[in-house]
Structures are given as C-alpha cells and as structure tokens.
Write a protein that holds these residues in place. Structure first.
Motif, PDB file in Angstrom:
ATOM      1  N   GLN A 162      26.884  -5.632  86.772  1.00  0.00           N
ATOM      2  CA  GLN A 162      27.620  -4.806  85.809  1.00  0.00           C
ATOM      3  C   GLN A 162      26.716  -4.393  84.646  1.00  0.00           C
ATOM      4  O   GLN A 162      26.791  -3.258  84.159  1.00  0.00           O
ATOM      5  CB  GLN A 162      28.835  -5.569  85.279  1.00  0.00           C
ATOM      6  N   GLN A 209      26.332  -0.567  83.654  1.00  0.00           N
ATOM      7  CA  GLN A 209      26.987  -0.173  82.411  1.00  0.00           C
ATOM      8  C   GLN A 209      26.035  -0.078  81.222  1.00  0.00           C
ATOM      9  O   GLN A 209      26.363   0.566  80.212  1.00  0.00           O
ATOM     10  CB  GLN A 209      28.133  -1.131  82.098  1.00  0.00           C
ATOM     11  N   HIS A 210      24.887  -0.716  81.322  1.00  0.00           N
ATOM     12  CA  HIS A 210      23.920  -0.663  80.225  1.00  0.00           C
ATOM     13  C   HIS A 210      22.646   0.085  80.611  1.00  0.00           C
ATOM     14  O   HIS A 210      22.301   1.094  80.006  1.00  0.00           O
ATOM     15  CB  HIS A 210      23.571  -2.068  79.754  1.00  0.00           C
ATOM     16  N   ASP A 218      23.418   3.520  82.672  1.00  0.00           N
ATOM     17  CA  ASP A 218      24.125   4.377  81.726  1.00  0.00           C
ATOM     18  C   ASP A 218      23.148   4.952  80.699  1.00  0.00           C
ATOM     19  O   ASP A 218      23.213   6.145  80.360  1.00  0.00           O
ATOM     20  CB  ASP A 218      25.223   3.566  81.024  1.00  0.00           C
ATOM     21  N   LEU A 238      29.100   4.139  88.190  1.00  0.00           N
ATOM     22  CA  LEU A 238      30.047   3.950  87.087  1.00  0.00           C
ATOM     23  C   LEU A 238      31.261   4.836  87.283  1.00  0.00           C
ATOM     24  O   LEU A 238      31.156   6.065  87.327  1.00  0.00           O
ATOM     25  CB  LEU A 238      29.369   4.274  85.748  1.00  0.00           C
ATOM     26  N   ARG A 277      31.654  10.191  81.238  1.00  0.00           N
ATOM     27  CA  ARG A 277      30.561  10.130  80.282  1.00  0.00           C
ATOM     28  C   ARG A 277      30.157  11.549  79.897  1.00  0.00           C
ATOM     29  O   ARG A 277      30.150  12.454  80.739  1.00  0.00           O
ATOM     30  CB  ARG A 277      29.336   9.420  80.871  1.00  0.00           C
TER      31      ARG A 277
END
Length: 225
Positions: A53, A57-58, A61, A206, A210
């Motif tokens: 994750q 997500q980090h 992203d 994801l 965004r």
C-alpha cells in the motif's frame, strides 16, 4: 509483500507512467520505501504500514507527477523544485530520485520528518535533495521553478503561504484527489494566483481520483503545455 513483487509492481508502474527511470533509480525508490517502513515504527511518518500500500499510495502516487513536471519544465535546465508540507519527503524525495538534474527542497515544520528526509539525502546519495525545517511562510524565498504540494492545504492557503517561493515566472502545482471546485472558487477571491489548468492523473494500482491543479501568477500571459 515480497521484495520481488514490489520490484515488479514498481517496474510496471514506471512503464505505465512513461517515466525514464533506470533499474538503479528504481532500486533507490524501493530503498526509500524500506527506510520509510523502518522509521515509521518510531516516528510515525505515515498511517499506512503495509509495504504494498505504501508503494502505491505514496511512491507511485508521487511518481505520477514526474512526467507532467518534466513537460512543464521543458527548456529549463537545472530546475528548482520546492515541496512544501513535504512530511517524509512525498513527493520531493521521489522527484529527486527520478530527476537528479533538478534541485529539490523538501520543506516541513515537523523536525522529525525533516530529519528523515535529511537522512534519505545521505543514505540514497541524493546530492540534489535538501531538507529544510521551518514554516514555509516564514522562510526567505527559495526561487523555485515549481512549488509543489501534496495534501498540504487548500489552494488558497497554498498560494498564500507558499506562492512567495516561486520565481516571477514560476508555477505552483497542487496534488489533489477529486476536482477541487470549491477551492478553485475560493482562490479566485484573491488576485495573486489563478488556475491555469486542472490535469487528470491515472495512478497505476490506485483506485481513486487524482488530479494536478496548476497555478500561475494572475498577471502573466505565458502558457504551459
């Protein structure tokens, strides 16, 4: 998630995002992820604990903004990026890894998070990465080509607090989820910055919206592709 799976997932994301990132640079991102996990046990850098994750997500992203930044900065050699409210270096560390010819300043008011970014500059060998502790609105101007924020503040607060760090011909870029209609309306109430464009992003792996909101000085006539 096993290391081999992380490597494969990152390699696929790099390909989908059309970012020119060597295997060595991809390895640096995975090393950054591992360090984030290690420091997280003590310093609570992020609420996410699972490596898979955290990767999506980090790291991925953040990696999704690299190609748009490169396009916006075409023709500007040795650009300066300022990441305000950077926390543990997102997206600043990722940008510094992907674009070693740019100077990246990660700014945050929380000392332990900036200590982590400072450590990453050494551990990852990123001479272009600089950790800056303090409140962004209280610092001398950093003369950025682009000031970046991720989950930092509303567009109006971002422009008000951090706009002074952009060069006269610089830009602001806010990473957002859904199209921030109310924030855009609020921004229009002040005269210094205006929305140039809202760019939709697809982040591999994801399942969430965004977008990037590009801001330019309200008195400029220039355009960014």
């Amino acid at each position: 998630m096993a290391q081999a799976n992380l490597e494969q997932q990152l390699a696929q994301a790099v390909q989908q995002l059309e970012v020119d990132l060597s295997p060595q640079r991809q390895a640096l991102l995975l090393q950054y992820l591992a360090q984030m996990q290690r420091w997280n046990r003590t310093y609570n850098l992020t609420a996410i604990r699972d490596a898979g994750q955290m990767l999506v997500q980090h790291v991925v992203d953040s990696l999704a903004v690299v190609a748009p930044l490169q396009k916006a900065l075409q023709g500007r050699e040795g650009a300066t990026i300022v990441d305000v409210g950077s926390g543990g270096g997102l997206p600043g560390v990722v940008i510094a890894v992907a674009c070693p010819h740019w100077t990246v300043h990660c700014v945050d008011a929380v000392e332990k998070k900036i200590a982590f970014v400072r450590q990453m500059s050494g551990v990852l060998g990123l001479a272009n990465l600089h950790a800056v502790h303090g409140r962004v609105e209280a610092m001398p101007p950093l003369q950025a080509d682009v000031v970046v924020s991720r989950a930092f503040a509303s567009l109006l607060d971002f422009a008000t607090l951090a706009g002074g760090h952009a060069r006269p011909d610089g830009m602001l870029m806010a990473m957002k989820g859904r199209h921030p209609e109310e924030e855009i309306t609020a921004l229009q109430s002040q005269g210094n910055w205006r929305v140039k464009s809202v760019q939709q992003l697809q982040v591999p792996g994801l399942d969430a919206q965004r977008c990037l909101v590009w801001l330019e000085p309200a008195d400029t006539n220039s355009t960014v592709a």
